[in-house]
Write a protein that holds these residues in place. Structure first.
Motif, PDB file in Angstrom:
ATOM      1  N   LEU A  37       0.813  -1.209   0.000  1.00 24.69           N
ATOM      2  CA  LEU A  37       0.000   0.000   0.000  1.00 24.69           C
ATOM      3  C   LEU A  37       0.850   1.264   0.000  1.00 24.69           C
ATOM      4  O   LEU A  37       0.332   2.369  -0.107  1.00 24.69           O
ATOM      5  CB  LEU A  37      -0.928   0.003   1.218  1.00 24.69           C
ATOM      6  CG  LEU A  37      -2.013  -1.077   1.205  1.00 24.69           C
ATOM      7  CD1 LEU A  37      -2.875  -0.969   2.459  1.00 24.69           C
ATOM      8  CD2 LEU A  37      -2.871  -0.973  -0.036  1.00 24.69           C
TER       9      LEU A  37
ATOM     10  N   PHE B 122      -0.910   7.992  -3.329  1.00 23.82           N
ATOM     11  CA  PHE B 122      -1.715   6.777  -3.204  1.00 23.82           C
ATOM     12  C   PHE B 122      -1.566   6.117  -1.837  1.00 23.82           C
ATOM     13  O   PHE B 122      -1.860   4.931  -1.675  1.00 23.82           O
ATOM     14  CB  PHE B 122      -1.300   5.771  -4.295  1.00 23.82           C
ATOM     15  CG  PHE B 122      -1.486   6.271  -5.695  1.00 23.82           C
ATOM     16  CD1 PHE B 122      -2.712   6.771  -6.110  1.00 23.82           C
ATOM     17  CD2 PHE B 122      -0.437   6.248  -6.599  1.00 23.82           C
ATOM     18  CE1 PHE B 122      -2.884   7.246  -7.407  1.00 23.82           C
ATOM     19  CE2 PHE B 122      -0.595   6.707  -7.896  1.00 23.82           C
ATOM     20  CZ  PHE B 122      -1.830   7.215  -8.289  1.00 23.82           C
TER      21      PHE B 122
ATOM     22  N   ASP C 120      -3.255   6.228   0.813  1.00 26.96           N
ATOM     23  CA  ASP C 120      -4.484   5.722   1.431  1.00 26.96           C
ATOM     24  C   ASP C 120      -5.314   4.883   0.474  1.00 26.96           C
ATOM     25  O   ASP C 120      -6.478   4.584   0.741  1.00 26.96           O
ATOM     26  CB  ASP C 120      -5.332   6.892   1.947  1.00 26.96           C
ATOM     27  CG  ASP C 120      -4.602   7.699   3.010  1.00 26.96           C
ATOM     28  OD1 ASP C 120      -3.886   7.085   3.830  1.00 26.96           O
ATOM     29  OD2 ASP C 120      -4.737   8.939   3.003  1.00 26.96           O
ATOM     30  N   GLU C 121      -4.731   4.518  -0.659  1.00 28.78           N
ATOM     31  CA  GLU C 121      -5.458   3.753  -1.670  1.00 28.78           C
ATOM     32  C   GLU C 121      -4.697   2.483  -2.033  1.00 28.78           C
ATOM     33  O   GLU C 121      -3.460   2.459  -2.031  1.00 28.78           O
ATOM     34  CB  GLU C 121      -5.628   4.594  -2.942  1.00 28.78           C
ATOM     35  CG  GLU C 121      -6.565   5.783  -2.801  1.00 28.78           C
ATOM     36  CD  GLU C 121      -8.007   5.412  -3.081  1.00 28.78           C
ATOM     37  OE1 GLU C 121      -8.381   4.248  -2.847  1.00 28.78           O
ATOM     38  OE2 GLU C 121      -8.760   6.300  -3.547  1.00 28.78           O
ATOM     39  N   GLU C 122      -5.444   1.448  -2.367  1.00 32.52           N
ATOM     40  CA  GLU C 122      -4.839   0.256  -2.951  1.00 32.52           C
ATOM     41  C   GLU C 122      -5.085   0.309  -4.450  1.00 32.52           C
ATOM     42  O   GLU C 122      -6.219   0.220  -4.912  1.00 32.52           O
ATOM     43  CB  GLU C 122      -5.447  -1.020  -2.371  1.00 32.52           C
ATOM     44  CG  GLU C 122      -4.861  -2.284  -2.992  1.00 32.52           C
ATOM     45  CD  GLU C 122      -5.515  -3.549  -2.485  1.00 32.52           C
ATOM     46  OE1 GLU C 122      -5.192  -4.633  -3.018  1.00 32.52           O
ATOM     47  OE2 GLU C 122      -6.356  -3.473  -1.560  1.00 32.52           O
ATOM     48  N   ILE C 123      -4.018   0.480  -5.227  1.00 29.70           N
ATOM     49  CA  ILE C 123      -4.127   0.589  -6.678  1.00 29.70           C
ATOM     50  C   ILE C 123      -4.131  -0.807  -7.293  1.00 29.70           C
ATOM     51  O   ILE C 123      -3.289  -1.651  -6.970  1.00 29.70           O
ATOM     52  CB  ILE C 123      -2.978   1.430  -7.255  1.00 29.70           C
ATOM     53  CG1 ILE C 123      -2.996   2.834  -6.621  1.00 29.70           C
ATOM     54  CG2 ILE C 123      -3.101   1.539  -8.770  1.00 29.70           C
ATOM     55  CD1 ILE C 123      -4.276   3.596  -6.825  1.00 29.70           C
TER      56      ILE C 123
ATOM     57  N   SER D 220      -8.204   2.461  -8.253  1.00 26.62           N
ATOM     58  CA  SER D 220      -8.080   1.866  -6.927  1.00 26.62           C
ATOM     59  C   SER D 220      -9.053   0.708  -6.781  1.00 26.62           C
ATOM     60  O   SER D 220      -9.985   0.545  -7.578  1.00 26.62           O
ATOM     61  CB  SER D 220      -8.366   2.911  -5.847  1.00 26.62           C
ATOM     62  OG  SER D 220      -9.767   3.131  -5.732  1.00 26.62           O
TER      63      SER D 220
ATOM     64  N   ASP E  92     -11.309   0.454  -4.754  1.00 24.99           N
ATOM     65  CA  ASP E  92     -12.638   0.999  -4.461  1.00 24.99           C
ATOM     66  C   ASP E  92     -13.264   1.686  -5.674  1.00 24.99           C
ATOM     67  O   ASP E  92     -14.330   2.289  -5.570  1.00 24.99           O
ATOM     68  CB  ASP E  92     -12.551   1.998  -3.306  1.00 24.99           C
ATOM     69  CG  ASP E  92     -12.143   1.329  -2.007  1.00 24.99           C
ATOM     70  OD1 ASP E  92     -12.581   0.180  -1.773  1.00 24.99           O
ATOM     71  OD2 ASP E  92     -11.379   1.938  -1.240  1.00 24.99           O
TER      72      ASP E  92
ATOM     73  N   HIS F 289     -11.947   4.225  -7.521  1.00 23.70           N
ATOM     74  CA  HIS F 289     -11.567   5.623  -7.732  1.00 23.70           C
ATOM     75  C   HIS F 289     -10.612   5.722  -8.923  1.00 23.70           C
ATOM     76  O   HIS F 289      -9.711   4.900  -9.076  1.00 23.70           O
ATOM     77  CB  HIS F 289     -10.886   6.198  -6.487  1.00 23.70           C
ATOM     78  CG  HIS F 289     -11.769   6.188  -5.287  1.00 23.70           C
ATOM     79  ND1 HIS F 289     -11.283   6.070  -3.997  1.00 23.70           N
ATOM     80  CD2 HIS F 289     -13.119   6.258  -5.166  1.00 23.70           C
ATOM     81  CE1 HIS F 289     -12.292   6.082  -3.137  1.00 23.70           C
ATOM     82  NE2 HIS F 289     -13.410   6.206  -3.830  1.00 23.70           N
TER      83      HIS F 289
ATOM     84  N   TYR G 210      -7.794   7.941 -10.915  1.00 22.09           N
ATOM     85  CA  TYR G 210      -6.792   8.994 -10.834  1.00 22.09           C
ATOM     86  C   TYR G 210      -6.199   9.223 -12.219  1.00 22.09           C
ATOM     87  O   TYR G 210      -5.930   8.272 -12.954  1.00 22.09           O
ATOM     88  CB  TYR G 210      -5.660   8.605  -9.883  1.00 22.09           C
ATOM     89  CG  TYR G 210      -6.049   8.568  -8.426  1.00 22.09           C
ATOM     90  CD1 TYR G 210      -5.763   9.643  -7.583  1.00 22.09           C
ATOM     91  CD2 TYR G 210      -6.687   7.455  -7.879  1.00 22.09           C
ATOM     92  CE1 TYR G 210      -6.103   9.614  -6.234  1.00 22.09           C
ATOM     93  CE2 TYR G 210      -7.035   7.410  -6.539  1.00 22.09           C
ATOM     94  CZ  TYR G 210      -6.740   8.486  -5.720  1.00 22.09           C
ATOM     95  OH  TYR G 210      -7.085   8.454  -4.399  1.00 22.09           O
TER      96      TYR G 210
ATOM     97  N   CYS H 109      -7.622  12.713  -8.228  1.00 22.80           N
ATOM     98  CA  CYS H 109      -8.767  11.797  -8.204  1.00 22.80           C
ATOM     99  C   CYS H 109      -9.976  12.458  -8.852  1.00 22.80           C
ATOM    100  O   CYS H 109     -10.318  13.607  -8.538  1.00 22.80           O
ATOM    101  CB  CYS H 109      -9.101  11.410  -6.768  1.00 22.80           C
ATOM    102  SG  CYS H 109     -10.387  10.134  -6.639  1.00 22.80           S
TER     103      CYS H 109
ATOM    104  N   LYS I 268     -18.106   4.028  -9.558  1.00 20.44           N
ATOM    105  CA  LYS I 268     -16.983   3.146  -9.242  1.00 20.44           C
ATOM    106  C   LYS I 268     -16.503   2.516 -10.544  1.00 20.44           C
ATOM    107  O   LYS I 268     -17.224   1.755 -11.172  1.00 20.44           O
ATOM    108  CB  LYS I 268     -17.400   2.083  -8.234  1.00 20.44           C
ATOM    109  CG  LYS I 268     -17.723   2.648  -6.857  1.00 20.44           C
ATOM    110  CD  LYS I 268     -18.007   1.541  -5.849  1.00 20.44           C
ATOM    111  CE  LYS I 268     -18.249   2.127  -4.466  1.00 20.44           C
ATOM    112  NZ  LYS I 268     -18.510   1.056  -3.466  1.00 20.44           N
TER     113      LYS I 268
END
Length: 386
Positions: free
Chosen positions: A171, A205, A207-210, A224, A226, A228, A230, A247, A253
């Protein structure tokens, strides 16, 4: 063998079509010419799981982890250990035979390959540092990128003159950029960067899992887990360049994003397709009356247009070339629009289209067939599987 048995066998094999720009052999037809209607390829290829299309070359990934390439090879991007003007038919990249390749990408003049063990290999044009080897040399055979020797690479994305890399299972420090950065497409600094030749981590990134990356032209994008989206690099129509990932302000989604030179397509899990940017060769509708341009750092949802003329039809796949777009409907139709000068829309002419038009493959597909589409800068491929 009885005729009925032969038909059943043929129905179970994959089929490959190509159309559009072909003067470098990228269509795999054996001819150095453009094709305005889909050409079914009669190639003795192993089972193809996916394709990657670049400026004028193609990489095929097989189900058993082998790779083949064809088309333009003037920078060594085909990976066969030599520089060739064009290669008319698929040829195996034998230097990778000891590896099981799981992911491939094709840029304008360079290529990337990822193995199941997490190794990254690149070849082709390195004049902007886009091969990631710490210099600006070009290579005609895939070379392992030493910066990731102790890492686990999941994906590579090759743009016009830059590359992105996504690592597995982390992450932090999960996305890297290298190559040309003049439009911010590397995403590694607020300052303008001409180029870098070693991978550098992209911030933003934390706070994001790409789970996915994409590159084309001077654009870059990431998705991501979720949903999102970018984007960074060259600004889409009406927006400034962004040197760091931004973002998209949307409640949708997204599950897939593909980039052109002036536009992007984004698909949601519900099968809806939206478009960012574009110009007169790639727009879906009249943008002359669109809302005023905003700064990239304002809400960019105003620049996100839903693809028209689909009447709520669910979309199962998308692809973008330099300035043309392709999608597949849940009913198995392939639709194209945008720039058509080389016949890349597959509609029998060289005209442009501003909304999706159905392509006739000249073959009745099984209703259960899986259809995937791929675009190079001015050409298109369709891969169908039973």
């Amino acid at each position: 063998m009885e005729e009925s048995e032969q038909v059943k066998i043929e129905e179970k094999i994959e089929r490959l079509w190509s159309w559009g720009a072909g003067t470098d052999g990228q269509l795999g037809t054996g001819r150095l010419q453009d094709e305005q209607i889909p050409q079914q390829l009669s190639l003795s290829l192993p089972s193809v799981s996916s394709l990657a299309c670049g400026g004028a070359h193609v990489i095929a990934l097989t189900s058993d982890g082998k790779v083949l390439s064809w088309g333009r090879g003037n920078s060594g991007q085909l990976g066969h250990g030599e520089v060739v003007n064009n290669l008319l038919y698929p040829k195996a990249i034998t230097s990778l035979d000891n590896y099981f390749i799981t992911h491939v990408s094709a840029g304008w003049g360079h290529s990337g390959f990822v193995s199941d063990s997490g190794c990254l290999f690149t070849c082709g044009d390195g004049s902007f540092g886009q091969l990631g080897h710490g210099d600006y040399a070009s290579h005609s055979s895939p070379i392992k990128v030493s910066s990731f020797v102790d890492q686990n690479v999941a994906q590579v994305a090759c743009g016009m003159r830059h590359s992105l890399v996504l690592l597995k299972g982390c992450l932090s420090n999960q996305v890297y950029g290298f190559g040309s950065g003049k439009r911010g497409q590397l995403g590694v600094s607020k300052d303008k960067i001409k180029s870098i030749n070693l991978p550098k981590v992209i911030s933003g990134f934390e706070d994001e899992e790409i789970v996915g990356i994409s590159a084309n032209g001077d654009h870059s994008a990431a998705l991501s887990v979720d949903g999102h989206l970018y984007t960074w690099g060259r600004g889409f129509k009406g927006y400034e360049d962004s040197h760091l990932p931004q973002c998209l302000n949307s409640t949708s989604k997204f599950t897939k994003v593909t980039l052109g030179w002036n536009h992007a397509l984004a698909m949601t899990g519900e099968g809806k397709v939206y478009m960012l940017g574009g110009n007169h060769l790639g727009v879906l509708s009249d943008l002359h009356n669109a809302r005023p341009a905003k700064s990239l750092f304002d809400s960019r949802e105003a620049n996100l247009e839903k693809a028209p003329g689909l009447d709520g039809t669910k979309i199962t796949d998308i692809a973008t070339g330099a300035e043309h777009s392709v999608l597949v409907t849940e009913n198995g139709e392939i639709k194209t629009w945008g720039w058509g000068e080389h016949g890349q829309l597959g509609l029998g002419d060289d005209g442009d289209r501003i909304s999706p038009v159905t392509v006739n493959l000249g073959y009745d597909l099984n209703e259960a067939a899986s259809i995937r589409v791929y675009c190079g800068s001015g050409f298109t491929f369709a891969l169908t599987k039973p």
